[in-house]
Design a protein around this motif. Structure first.
Motif, short mmCIF file in Angstrom:
data_model
loop_
_atom_site.label_atom_id
_atom_site.label_comp_id
_atom_site.label_asym_id
_atom_site.label_seq_id
_atom_site.Cartn_x
_atom_site.Cartn_y
_atom_site.Cartn_z
N LEU A 54 0.83 -1.20 0.00
CA LEU A 54 0.00 0.00 0.00
C LEU A 54 0.86 1.25 0.00
O LEU A 54 0.55 2.24 -0.68
N GLY A 55 1.97 1.21 0.74
CA GLY A 55 2.88 2.35 0.76
C GLY A 55 3.46 2.63 -0.62
O GLY A 55 3.52 3.79 -1.05
N ARG A 56 3.85 1.58 -1.33
CA ARG A 56 4.40 1.78 -2.68
C ARG A 56 3.31 2.25 -3.65
O ARG A 56 3.56 3.10 -4.51
N ALA A 57 2.12 1.72 -3.50
CA ALA A 57 1.02 2.17 -4.35
C ALA A 57 0.73 3.65 -4.10
O ALA A 57 0.49 4.42 -5.04
N ALA A 58 0.75 4.05 -2.84
CA ALA A 58 0.51 5.45 -2.50
C ALA A 58 1.61 6.35 -3.07
O ALA A 58 1.34 7.43 -3.59
N GLN A 59 2.85 5.89 -2.95
CA GLN A 59 3.98 6.68 -3.47
C GLN A 59 3.79 7.02 -4.94
O GLN A 59 3.90 8.18 -5.35
N TRP A 60 3.47 6.01 -5.75
CA TRP A 60 3.37 6.23 -7.19
C TRP A 60 2.06 6.90 -7.59
O TRP A 60 2.01 7.65 -8.57
N THR A 61 1.00 6.65 -6.84
CA THR A 61 -0.26 7.33 -7.13
C THR A 61 -0.13 8.83 -6.85
O THR A 61 -0.58 9.67 -7.64
N LEU A 62 0.51 9.19 -5.75
CA LEU A 62 0.73 10.60 -5.42
C LEU A 62 1.70 11.24 -6.40
O LEU A 62 1.53 12.40 -6.79
N PHE A 63 2.71 10.50 -6.82
CA PHE A 63 3.63 11.00 -7.85
C PHE A 63 2.87 11.34 -9.12
O PHE A 63 3.05 12.41 -9.71
N ALA A 64 2.01 10.42 -9.56
CA ALA A 64 1.25 10.62 -10.79
C ALA A 64 0.33 11.82 -10.68
O ALA A 64 0.25 12.66 -11.59
N ASN A 65 -0.38 11.93 -9.55
CA ASN A 65 -1.38 12.99 -9.39
C ASN A 65 -0.79 14.35 -9.08
O ASN A 65 -1.49 15.36 -9.22
N SER A 66 0.46 14.39 -8.66
CA SER A 66 1.07 15.68 -8.31
C SER A 66 2.26 15.98 -9.20
O SER A 66 2.18 16.79 -10.12
N THR A 67 3.39 15.32 -8.96
CA THR A 67 4.63 15.63 -9.67
C THR A 67 4.48 15.48 -11.18
O THR A 67 4.81 16.40 -11.94
N GLY A 91 -1.44 -2.74 -10.77
CA GLY A 91 -2.20 -2.31 -9.60
C GLY A 91 -2.67 -0.88 -9.70
O GLY A 91 -2.62 -0.25 -10.77
N ALA A 92 -3.13 -0.35 -8.58
CA ALA A 92 -3.69 1.00 -8.55
C ALA A 92 -2.70 2.05 -9.05
O ALA A 92 -3.07 3.00 -9.74
N ALA A 93 -1.42 1.88 -8.71
CA ALA A 93 -0.41 2.85 -9.14
C ALA A 93 -0.30 2.90 -10.66
O ALA A 93 -0.05 3.96 -11.24
N ASP A 94 -0.51 1.75 -11.32
CA ASP A 94 -0.44 1.72 -12.78
C ASP A 94 -1.66 2.38 -13.41
O ASP A 94 -1.56 2.94 -14.51
N VAL A 95 -2.80 2.32 -12.73
CA VAL A 95 -3.97 3.05 -13.22
C VAL A 95 -3.69 4.55 -13.19
O VAL A 95 -3.98 5.27 -14.14
N ALA A 96 -3.11 5.01 -12.08
CA ALA A 96 -2.82 6.44 -11.95
C ALA A 96 -1.73 6.88 -12.92
O ALA A 96 -1.94 7.80 -13.73
N LEU A 97 -0.57 6.24 -12.86
CA LEU A 97 0.53 6.64 -13.74
C LEU A 97 0.21 6.33 -15.19
O LEU A 97 0.42 7.17 -16.08
N GLY A 98 -0.32 5.14 -15.44
CA GLY A 98 -0.67 4.78 -16.81
C GLY A 98 -1.73 5.71 -17.39
O GLY A 98 -1.66 6.09 -18.55
N GLY A 99 -2.70 6.08 -16.56
CA GLY A 99 -3.74 7.00 -17.03
C GLY A 99 -3.17 8.33 -17.47
O GLY A 99 -3.53 8.86 -18.53
N TYR A 100 -2.25 8.89 -16.68
CA TYR A 100 -1.65 10.17 -17.05
C TYR A 100 -0.74 10.04 -18.26
O TYR A 100 -0.70 10.93 -19.12
N LEU A 101 -0.01 8.94 -18.34
CA LEU A 101 0.83 8.73 -19.53
C LEU A 101 -0.03 8.62 -20.79
O LEU A 101 0.35 9.13 -21.85
N LEU A 102 -1.18 7.96 -20.67
CA LEU A 102 -2.05 7.82 -21.84
C LEU A 102 -2.77 9.12 -22.18
O LEU A 102 -3.37 9.23 -23.26
#
Length: 232
Positions: free
Chosen positions: A112-125, A162-173
């Motif tokens: 969950l910590g790693r998912a949060a790290q990458w989800t927050l990265f995608a949504n902010s940075t 996982g969830a992080a790929d939805v966030a990062l993948g969504g922004y990349l797409l």
């Protein structure tokens, strides 16, 4: 009451629009408030990945349905997406993804910590670098680092989507949608491979998949034109 049309959604793939599938997870009613042009598509994607049934409420923004007292009780800022999971209202797409990952994805504390790290990265940075400032030298640095990391694993946190790929993948797409001339395939081949992989998932929303298909076609056409010039 909200006047928008509601639809019952089922798990991923073509079956989503045609049939209702009993979720493998016993859930109370999940209701997603969204709009076709919003990041609610990311929530739809992850709900489908998890195999959860949910109801979609498409808010008519022009009619002001996002500013009604009923909806402001769910998201006081009147934005979409928002989620009602039983008695729990949530807003912010990243928070929704992480809630779903935690509750239904059955992640360990470290996962969950790693998912949060990458989800927050995608949504902010990442989001700010591209969609606030526009592609710059700074965003090029982000892409270079992502390219290195994605050369070591299939998905951003390892070999499981996982969830992080939805966030990062969504922004990349989003890149082919908003910056069709921004080149990814040549300078960042591992990111390009990742984009194609996530877009090919059956649960990936159609607008993302279509944008990626068009981007791939442009790259292939460009490559073909270059070869024609070389061997003419």
């Amino acid at each position: 009451m909200l006047s928008s049309r509601t639809m019952l959604r089922a798990p991923s793939g073509a079956a989503m629009a045609r049939r209702s599938v009993v979720s493998p997870v016993a859930t109370r009613a999940i209701k997603l408030y969204t709009n076709p042009g919003s990041r609610g598509k990311m929530t739809e994607w992850y709900l489908a990945e998890l195999g959860l049934q949910y109801e979609t409420v498409n808010l008519n923004m022009r009619a002001g349905e996002h500013k009604t007292p009923a909806y402001l009780a769910i998201n006081p800022f009147g934005k979409v997406p928002a989620l009602q999971d039983g008695d729990l209202p949530l807003f912010e797409s990243g928070a929704i993804l992480l809630h779903l990952a935690n509750k239904y994805g059955k992640l360990s504390a470290d996962e969950l910590g790693r998912a949060a790290q990458w989800t927050l990265f995608a949504n902010s940075t990442f989001s700010e670098a591209f969609f606030v400032k526009g592609p710059t030298q700074s965003s090029a640095g982000l892409m270079q680092t992502l390219n290195q990391l994605l050369g070591k694993s299939t998905f951003i946190t390892g070999d499981q989507f996982g969830a992080a790929d939805v966030a990062l993948g969504g922004y990349l797409l989003y890149l082919p949608m908003f910056f069709p001339d921004y080149e990814v395939a040549g300078p960042y081949p591992n990111v390009w491979r990742y984009m194609k992989d996530v877009a090919a998932r059956p649960s990936c929303p159609a607008p993302y998949r279509q944008a990626m298909d068009e981007a791939v076609a442009r790259v292939e056409k460009k490559g073909g034109n270059l070869l024609n010039k070389i061997f003419k």
